[in-house]
Design a protein around this motif. Structure first.
Motif, PDB file in Angstrom:
ATOM      1  N   LYS A  81     -11.210  -2.553  -1.050  1.00 14.91           N
ATOM      2  CA  LYS A  81     -10.321  -1.551  -1.685  1.00 14.91           C
ATOM      3  C   LYS A  81      -9.771  -2.077  -3.004  1.00 14.91           C
ATOM      4  O   LYS A  81      -9.557  -1.340  -3.960  1.00 14.91           O
ATOM      5  CB  LYS A  81      -9.152  -1.197  -0.770  1.00 14.91           C
ATOM      6  CG  LYS A  81      -9.514  -0.892   0.654  1.00 14.91           C
ATOM      7  CD  LYS A  81     -10.349   0.370   0.776  1.00 14.91           C
ATOM      8  CE  LYS A  81     -10.616   0.687   2.237  1.00 14.91           C
ATOM      9  NZ  LYS A  81     -11.575   1.791   2.391  1.00 14.91           N
TER      10      LYS A  81
ATOM     11  N   PHE B  50      -5.291   8.013  -5.013  1.00 16.59           N
ATOM     12  CA  PHE B  50      -6.047   6.883  -5.569  1.00 16.59           C
ATOM     13  C   PHE B  50      -6.531   7.219  -6.984  1.00 16.59           C
ATOM     14  O   PHE B  50      -6.397   6.421  -7.916  1.00 16.59           O
ATOM     15  CB  PHE B  50      -7.238   6.548  -4.660  1.00 16.59           C
ATOM     16  CG  PHE B  50      -8.103   5.413  -5.160  1.00 16.59           C
ATOM     17  CD1 PHE B  50      -7.799   4.093  -4.845  1.00 16.59           C
ATOM     18  CD2 PHE B  50      -9.220   5.664  -5.948  1.00 16.59           C
ATOM     19  CE1 PHE B  50      -8.599   3.040  -5.308  1.00 16.59           C
ATOM     20  CE2 PHE B  50     -10.023   4.621  -6.413  1.00 16.59           C
ATOM     21  CZ  PHE B  50      -9.706   3.308  -6.096  1.00 16.59           C
TER      22      PHE B  50
ATOM     23  N   ILE C 277      -4.234   2.603  -2.093  1.00 20.08           N
ATOM     24  CA  ILE C 277      -5.633   2.308  -2.406  1.00 20.08           C
ATOM     25  C   ILE C 277      -6.533   2.269  -1.171  1.00 20.08           C
ATOM     26  O   ILE C 277      -7.725   2.026  -1.297  1.00 20.08           O
ATOM     27  CB  ILE C 277      -5.768   0.980  -3.202  1.00 20.08           C
ATOM     28  CG1 ILE C 277      -5.296  -0.233  -2.388  1.00 20.08           C
ATOM     29  CG2 ILE C 277      -4.987   1.069  -4.515  1.00 20.08           C
ATOM     30  CD1 ILE C 277      -5.590  -1.571  -3.071  1.00 20.08           C
ATOM     31  N   ILE C 278      -5.954   2.518   0.014  1.00 23.91           N
ATOM     32  CA  ILE C 278      -6.786   2.416   1.215  1.00 23.91           C
ATOM     33  C   ILE C 278      -7.840   3.525   1.242  1.00 23.91           C
ATOM     34  O   ILE C 278      -8.999   3.271   1.544  1.00 23.91           O
ATOM     35  CB  ILE C 278      -5.904   2.459   2.495  1.00 23.91           C
ATOM     36  CG1 ILE C 278      -4.999   1.225   2.523  1.00 23.91           C
ATOM     37  CG2 ILE C 278      -6.790   2.504   3.739  1.00 23.91           C
ATOM     38  CD1 ILE C 278      -4.020   1.191   3.674  1.00 23.91           C
ATOM     39  N   ASP C 279      -7.427   4.727   0.873  1.00 21.65           N
ATOM     40  CA  ASP C 279      -8.376   5.840   0.820  1.00 21.65           C
ATOM     41  C   ASP C 279      -8.827   6.035  -0.625  1.00 21.65           C
ATOM     42  O   ASP C 279      -8.170   6.709  -1.415  1.00 21.65           O
ATOM     43  CB  ASP C 279      -7.714   7.118   1.368  1.00 21.65           C
ATOM     44  CG  ASP C 279      -8.684   8.283   1.362  1.00 21.65           C
ATOM     45  OD1 ASP C 279      -9.836   8.111   0.893  1.00 21.65           O
ATOM     46  OD2 ASP C 279      -8.296   9.373   1.829  1.00 21.65           O
ATOM     47  N   THR C 280      -9.973   5.427  -0.939  1.00 19.05           N
ATOM     48  CA  THR C 280     -10.419   5.451  -2.333  1.00 19.05           C
ATOM     49  C   THR C 280     -10.960   6.818  -2.753  1.00 19.05           C
ATOM     50  O   THR C 280     -11.282   7.020  -3.921  1.00 19.05           O
ATOM     51  CB  THR C 280     -11.507   4.377  -2.570  1.00 19.05           C
ATOM     52  OG1 THR C 280     -12.575   4.612  -1.661  1.00 19.05           O
ATOM     53  CG2 THR C 280     -10.954   2.971  -2.345  1.00 19.05           C
TER      54      THR C 280
ATOM     55  N   THR D 210       0.807  -1.225   0.000  1.00 20.09           N
ATOM     56  CA  THR D 210       0.000   0.000   0.000  1.00 20.09           C
ATOM     57  C   THR D 210       0.846   1.285   0.000  1.00 20.09           C
ATOM     58  O   THR D 210       0.305   2.362  -0.166  1.00 20.09           O
ATOM     59  CB  THR D 210      -0.961   0.008   1.207  1.00 20.09           C
ATOM     60  OG1 THR D 210      -0.222  -0.318   2.389  1.00 20.09           O
ATOM     61  CG2 THR D 210      -2.083  -0.994   1.018  1.00 20.09           C
TER      62      THR D 210
END
Ligand SMILES: O=C(O)CCC(=O)C(=O)O
Ligand SMILES: [Fe+2]
Length: 277
Positions: free
Chosen positions: A126, A29, A21-24, A16
């Motif tokens: 995610k 992202f 990609i954790i915060d879409t 990550t």
């Protein structure tokens, strides 16, 4: 069977730092997925190197080797449309009647432990959000077949997949878990046909050996690949040596509730129902 397995979190599987990609909803992202979407549209494939972390890759490989003896060995002659029977109404050199040998070993989803890093990755929301954005759809759904959603495709010394088109899905997603020492090259002739034009003359020369326009898709260990295989002829050249080529294969759907066709499952996995043993 998997007494030594341990479950990794999704963040411990996916790199990550390289793939935010954790915060879409983040700008990072959007930038990442936009760039990959453009690349996929332009080339019909896109490679995301170092997508999974080395420890997750090693664990996935270890689990796969544990159950490799249960893999279904697919060894057959087939044409590039994945059919096994000739069409006597067509000429012998029509691509429908050009048969090529393929040999691969397939592990269905139910043979991989629940702790498999491949499953952690596949079911992560995610991940689905990232892939949906790259392939240009609003959202993707899990395949709900007991065998199909997450597979390991193994190629031992001499195994190969012959030139073919993927038949059902608009895109295919694979993850290189273990690369062979030699061979096992993934080659593609992008857009050799289209939805409106089968281009049988050119497909014929390709399956008979004319590699014009072929590209090699570089695959390092840990690299994820998303490609459009329905109109882009592709193959895996014969693997050489003792180090197996091991590929994770993932199937997402455009609608909920999709399960596999029992006949297709029988061909791919050697059985059509889940392993309850
Ligand atoms: O093993 C590979 O790299 C490609 C396999 C393939 O052709 C597919 O999954 O459709
Ligand atoms: Fe394929």
């Amino acid at each position: 069977m998997d007494q030594a397995s341990y479950e990794l979190t999704a963040e411990a599987v996916v790199n990550t730092e390289a793939y935010p990609i954790i915060d879409t909803g983040s700008a990072a992202f959007t930038a990442l997925t936009e760039q990959l979407r453009e690349e996929l549209d332009a080339k019909q494939y896109v490679v995301l190197p170092d997508f999974i972390r080395p420890a997750a890759r090693a664990e996935a490989v270890r689990q796969i080797k544990d159950v490799l003896h249960l893999a279904n060995h697919n060894c057959s002659d087939r044409n590039c449309y994945l059919q096994r029977a000739p069409d006597p109404a067509l000429p012998n050199d029509h691509p429908r009647n050009v048969f090529m040998s393929a040999s691969t070993r397939m592990l269905a989803a139910d043979l991989l432990p629940a702790s498999s890093p491949l499953k952690t990755l596949y079911y992560w929301d995610k991940m689905k959000a990232m892939v949906a954005r790259i392939v240009g759809v609003d959202r993707l759904y899990d395949n709900e077949d007991p065998l199909q959603p997450v597979n390991a495709l193994c190629y031992k010394d001499g195994d190969r997949s012959a030139w073919h088109f993927d038949s059902t899905n608009a895109f295919t997603m694979t993850l290189m878990l273990q690369a062979p020492v030699e061979g096992g090259r993934f080659e593609m002739i992008p857009n050799i046909r289209s939805d409106d034009d089968q281009n049988c003359e050119r497909v014929k020369t390709a399956v008979l050996g004319d590699r014009t326009g072929a590209v090699e898709v570089g695959r390092e260990e840990g690299a994820l690949c998303i490609f459009r295989g329905c109109n882009s002829l592709h193959q895996v050249s014969p693997v050489k040596g003792e180090r197996m080529r091991i590929m994770g294969v993932f199937v997402y759907e455009n609608e909920p509730g999709v399960i596999g066709d029992p006949e297709v499952n029988a061909t791919v996995y050697g059985r059509s129902t889940a392993n309850t043993a």
